[in-house]
Motif scaffolding. Structure first.
Motif, PDB file in Angstrom:
ATOM      1  N   LEU A   1       0.827  -1.204   0.000  1.00 42.40           N
ATOM      2  CA  LEU A   1       0.000   0.000   0.000  1.00 42.40           C
ATOM      3  C   LEU A   1       0.864   1.258   0.000  1.00 42.40           C
ATOM      4  CD1 LEU A   1      -2.823  -1.011   2.523  1.00 42.40           C
ATOM      5  CD2 LEU A   1      -3.092  -0.571   0.076  1.00 42.40           C
ATOM      6  N   VAL A   2       1.954   1.229   0.756  1.00 38.44           N
ATOM      7  CA  VAL A   2       2.882   2.368   0.750  1.00 38.44           C
ATOM      8  C   VAL A   2       3.471   2.546  -0.647  1.00 38.44           C
ATOM      9  CG1 VAL A   2       5.084   3.225   1.638  1.00 38.44           C
ATOM     10  CG2 VAL A   2       3.428   2.214   3.200  1.00 38.44           C
ATOM     11  N   ALA A   3       3.825   1.435  -1.298  1.00 37.32           N
ATOM     12  CA  ALA A   3       4.352   1.504  -2.662  1.00 37.32           C
ATOM     13  C   ALA A   3       3.328   2.114  -3.608  1.00 37.32           C
ATOM     14  CB  ALA A   3       4.752   0.104  -3.138  1.00 37.32           C
ATOM     15  N   ALA A   4       2.050   1.743  -3.447  1.00 35.16           N
ATOM     16  CA  ALA A   4       0.997   2.307  -4.295  1.00 35.16           C
ATOM     17  C   ALA A   4       0.863   3.815  -4.081  1.00 35.16           C
ATOM     18  CB  ALA A   4      -0.333   1.612  -4.007  1.00 35.16           C
ATOM     19  N   ALA A   5       0.963   4.250  -2.821  1.00 34.75           N
ATOM     20  CA  ALA A   5       0.848   5.680  -2.524  1.00 34.75           C
ATOM     21  C   ALA A   5       2.034   6.450  -3.101  1.00 34.75           C
ATOM     22  CB  ALA A   5       0.767   5.891  -1.010  1.00 34.75           C
ATOM     23  N   VAL A   6       3.242   5.905  -2.964  1.00 36.19           N
ATOM     24  CA  VAL A   6       4.434   6.561  -3.523  1.00 36.19           C
ATOM     25  C   VAL A   6       4.325   6.632  -5.042  1.00 36.19           C
ATOM     26  CG1 VAL A   6       6.930   6.367  -3.814  1.00 36.19           C
ATOM     27  CG2 VAL A   6       5.898   5.897  -1.587  1.00 36.19           C
ATOM     28  N   TYR A   7       3.848   5.550  -5.637  1.00 33.04           N
ATOM     29  CA  TYR A   7       3.628   5.511  -7.093  1.00 33.04           C
ATOM     30  C   TYR A   7       2.700   6.651  -7.517  1.00 33.04           C
ATOM     31  CZ  TYR A   7       1.872   3.573 -11.554  1.00 33.04           C
ATOM     32  OH  TYR A   7       1.493   3.400 -12.858  1.00 33.04           O
ATOM     33  N   ALA A   8       1.594   6.836  -6.796  1.00 35.74           N
ATOM     34  CA  ALA A   8       0.612   7.853  -7.163  1.00 35.74           C
ATOM     35  C   ALA A   8       1.213   9.249  -7.084  1.00 35.74           C
ATOM     36  CB  ALA A   8      -0.609   7.744  -6.255  1.00 35.74           C
ATOM     37  N   VAL A   9       1.934   9.539  -6.016  1.00 32.21           N
ATOM     38  CA  VAL A   9       2.552  10.859  -5.868  1.00 32.21           C
ATOM     39  C   VAL A   9       3.560  11.101  -6.991  1.00 32.21           C
ATOM     40  CG1 VAL A   9       3.998  12.303  -4.392  1.00 32.21           C
ATOM     41  CG2 VAL A   9       2.207  10.899  -3.375  1.00 32.21           C
ATOM     42  N   ALA A  10       4.347  10.083  -7.304  1.00 30.09           N
ATOM     43  CA  ALA A  10       5.354  10.227  -8.363  1.00 30.09           C
ATOM     44  C   ALA A  10       4.701  10.481  -9.716  1.00 30.09           C
ATOM     45  CB  ALA A  10       6.231   8.977  -8.421  1.00 30.09           C
ATOM     46  N   MET A  11       3.603   9.781 -10.002  1.00 31.24           N
ATOM     47  CA  MET A  11       2.936   9.975 -11.285  1.00 31.24           C
ATOM     48  C   MET A  11       2.328  11.374 -11.402  1.00 31.24           C
ATOM     49  SD  MET A  11       3.469   7.343 -13.124  1.00 31.24           S
ATOM     50  CE  MET A  11       5.072   7.309 -12.291  1.00 31.24           C
ATOM     51  N   LEU A  12       1.841  11.908 -10.293  1.00 30.48           N
ATOM     52  CA  LEU A  12       1.306  13.276 -10.318  1.00 30.48           C
ATOM     53  C   LEU A  12       2.422  14.289 -10.557  1.00 30.48           C
ATOM     54  CD1 LEU A  12      -1.226  13.005  -7.350  1.00 30.48           C
ATOM     55  CD2 LEU A  12      -1.792  13.235  -9.779  1.00 30.48           C
ATOM     56  N   LEU A  13       3.581  14.050  -9.962  1.00 32.69           N
ATOM     57  CA  LEU A  13       4.726  14.929 -10.212  1.00 32.69           C
ATOM     58  C   LEU A  13       5.161  14.851 -11.669  1.00 32.69           C
ATOM     59  CD1 LEU A  13       6.883  14.282  -7.006  1.00 32.69           C
ATOM     60  CD2 LEU A  13       5.715  16.404  -7.625  1.00 32.69           C
ATOM     61  N   GLN A  14       5.163  13.632 -12.220  1.00 33.87           N
ATOM     62  CA  GLN A  14       5.537  13.465 -13.624  1.00 33.87           C
ATOM     63  C   GLN A  14       4.577  14.243 -14.526  1.00 33.87           C
ATOM     64  OE1 GLN A  14       4.596   9.841 -15.677  1.00 33.87           O
ATOM     65  NE2 GLN A  14       6.628   9.726 -16.601  1.00 33.87           N
ATOM     66  N   ARG A  15       3.314  14.150 -14.204  1.00 34.45           N
ATOM     67  CA  ARG A  15       2.313  14.840 -15.026  1.00 34.45           C
ATOM     68  C   ARG A  15       2.500  16.345 -14.977  1.00 34.45           C
ATOM     69  NH1 ARG A  15      -4.172  13.760 -15.172  1.00 34.45           N
ATOM     70  NH2 ARG A  15      -4.691  15.391 -16.637  1.00 34.45           N
ATOM     71  N   ALA A  16       2.931  16.851 -13.832  1.00 28.30           N
ATOM     72  CA  ALA A  16       3.099  18.292 -13.679  1.00 28.30           C
ATOM     73  C   ALA A  16       4.196  18.845 -14.584  1.00 28.30           C
ATOM     74  CB  ALA A  16       3.415  18.631 -12.221  1.00 28.30           C
ATOM     75  N   VAL A  17       5.183  18.016 -14.942  1.00 25.58           N
ATOM     76  CA  VAL A  17       6.300  18.516 -15.754  1.00 25.58           C
ATOM     77  C   VAL A  17       6.230  18.031 -17.201  1.00 25.58           C
ATOM     78  CG1 VAL A  17       7.862  18.769 -13.805  1.00 25.58           C
ATOM     79  CG2 VAL A  17       7.760  16.583 -15.005  1.00 25.58           C
ATOM     80  N   LEU A  18       5.200  17.292 -17.581  1.00 26.74           N
ATOM     81  CA  LEU A  18       5.095  16.815 -18.961  1.00 26.74           C
ATOM     82  C   LEU A  18       5.107  17.950 -19.989  1.00 26.74           C
ATOM     83  CD1 LEU A  18       2.622  13.792 -18.866  1.00 26.74           C
ATOM     84  CD2 LEU A  18       4.976  13.803 -19.690  1.00 26.74           C
ATOM     85  N   PRO A  19       4.505  19.111 -19.701  1.00 29.91           N
ATOM     86  CA  PRO A  19       4.577  20.187 -20.705  1.00 29.91           C
ATOM     87  C   PRO A  19       5.986  20.715 -20.950  1.00 29.91           C
ATOM     88  CG  PRO A  19       2.777  20.574 -19.150  1.00 29.91           C
ATOM     89  CD  PRO A  19       3.601  19.465 -18.594  1.00 29.91           C
ATOM     90  N   ASP A  20       6.919  20.432 -20.040  1.00 29.22           N
ATOM     91  CA  ASP A  20       8.263  20.996 -20.163  1.00 29.22           C
ATOM     92  C   ASP A  20       9.172  20.174 -21.067  1.00 29.22           C
ATOM     93  OD1 ASP A  20       8.295  23.323 -18.142  1.00 29.22           O
ATOM     94  OD2 ASP A  20       7.442  21.676 -16.994  1.00 29.22           O
ATOM     95  N   THR A  21       8.870  18.910 -21.262  1.00 31.32           N
ATOM     96  CA  THR A  21       9.688  18.063 -22.134  1.00 31.32           C
ATOM     97  C   THR A  21       8.896  16.812 -22.483  1.00 31.32           C
ATOM     98  OG1 THR A  21      11.857  16.994 -22.375  1.00 31.32           O
ATOM     99  CG2 THR A  21      10.806  16.865 -20.214  1.00 31.32           C
ATOM    100  N   ASP A  22       9.542  15.854 -23.164  1.00 30.95           N
ATOM    101  CA  ASP A  22       8.833  14.654 -23.606  1.00 30.95           C
ATOM    102  C   ASP A  22       8.938  13.554 -22.551  1.00 30.95           C
ATOM    103  OD1 ASP A  22      11.168  12.572 -24.634  1.00 30.95           O
ATOM    104  OD2 ASP A  22      11.747  14.678 -24.794  1.00 30.95           O
ATOM    105  N   PRO A  23       8.023  12.551 -22.593  1.00 32.96           N
ATOM    106  CA  PRO A  23       8.006  11.496 -21.571  1.00 32.96           C
ATOM    107  C   PRO A  23       9.315  10.709 -21.483  1.00 32.96           C
ATOM    108  CG  PRO A  23       5.950  11.482 -22.798  1.00 32.96           C
ATOM    109  CD  PRO A  23       6.858  12.447 -23.496  1.00 32.96           C
ATOM    110  N   LEU A  24       9.946  10.402 -22.621  1.00 31.12           N
ATOM    111  CA  LEU A  24      11.180   9.620 -22.587  1.00 31.12           C
ATOM    112  C   LEU A  24      12.278  10.354 -21.834  1.00 31.12           C
ATOM    113  CD1 LEU A  24      12.903   7.207 -23.391  1.00 31.12           C
ATOM    114  CD2 LEU A  24      13.332   8.313 -25.595  1.00 31.12           C
TER     115      LEU A  24
END
Length: 313
Positions: free
Chosen positions: A181-204
């Protein structure tokens, strides 16, 4: 004149011969990428469980991330060498935080869970994360709070409660469930951070930079990793490296490719196949099958995730 009049006709008769193949290939590209990613991600749960007697959580994470950085660097050189767009300082800081959370913290915590849970149960609990991502998107990105999200969260939490009952009677590890469950929560926070910076560069590029940051974060395990490598079988080392190349590098790259060619809801639903594939792989490769309560709870949890995701655009 006759030749000019006949030219369009010739092209018209040639077009049907070539167009169906191109169209079919285009249509199959995204499903093939999704299917490959699902298998790669499911295999990582099985490999974590398989090499648990050989590698501690930290060293396993370091080996995986070193292989992942190497593979991602090759992909960046091949695909982005002429179009690489580095983010600004603020975005780079967010990417570094995303990388430490996703590639370092998530991987180490998940490896700990792999010492205590079978691969199938671990995959089912971790796949609660899309609901958490959807909730975070509604809170931070103002994507709304549809009724389907609340209904899906309620069903998913009921599933987690059933899995906890299985842990309560000693059939599976309660600590393992908590770590997943902790891993799932960390995953969710990380994905939200990734989404926040997607406009700045490409996913790769984001995944590559994040993986570099995560690798740096687990370098303190280098001494322990070297010590455990001395007695590790080659197959276990290869399995750990395969997770970095397969699940981390190729998996995220193929998933990003599919995101550009499939509706978000349909793609999100495809990720629900990961636990099912992990259960099958674990049963065949390791002879491990989740308990009945874990299967019921995990299935309920995945139904809740599906309700929450498919109800969103």
């Amino acid at each position: 004149m006759t030749r000019l009049m006949n030219a369009p006709t010739a092209r018209a008769t040639e077009s049907p011969t070539h167009r169906p193949f191109g169209t079919l290939r285009t249509r199959l590209a995204a499903p093939a990428a999704v299917a490959t990613t699902v298998v790669l991600w499911a295999s990582s749960f099985v490999i974590i469980r398989w090499v648990a007697p050989v590698f501690s959580p930290g060293p396993l994470a370091l080996i995986r991330l070193l292989a992942g950085v190497a593979a991602l660097t090759v992909l960046v050189i091949l695909l982005r060498r002429h179009t690489l767009r580095m983010p600004g300082p603020r975005a780079l800081l967010v990417i570094a935080l995303y990388g430490v959370l996703w590639f370092a913290a998530y991987t180490v915590v998940l490896n700990h869970a792999g010492h205590l849970l079978d691969a199938g149960t671990m995959a089912m609990v971790v796949n609660l994360s899309p609901v958490l991502v959807a909730a975070g998107a509604g809170l931070f990105f103002r994507e709304g709070w549809p009724r389907s999200l609340f209904a899906g969260m309620a069903v998913a939490l009921a599933g987690i409660a059933v899995i906890t009952l299985a842990a309560g009677d000693g059939r599976i590890s309660l600590l393992g469930v908590v770590l997943a469950l902790v891993a799932a929560a960390v995953y969710a926070v990380a994905m939200l951070l990734q989404r926040a910076v997607l406009p700045d560069t490409d996913p790769l590029t984001i995944v590559w930079l994040g993986c570099v940051a995560g690798t740096l974060a687990v370098l303190p395990f280098a001494g322990q990793t070297w010590a455990e490598l001395q007695d590790a079988p080659a197959a276990a080392v290869g399995g750990a490296a395969f997770m970095g190349v397969g699940a981390t590098a190729l998996g995220f790259w193929l998933w990003a490719f599919a995101q550009t060619r499939m509706p978000t809801g349909r793609l999100a639903a495809c990720s629900l196949a990961v636990p099912a594939v992990a259960v099958l792989m674990s049963a065949v490769a390791l002879g491990e099958v989740p308990t009945v309560l874990a299967i019921i709870g995990g299935t309920t949890c995945l139904v809740g995730v599906a309700i929450a995701q498919l109800g969103r655009r």
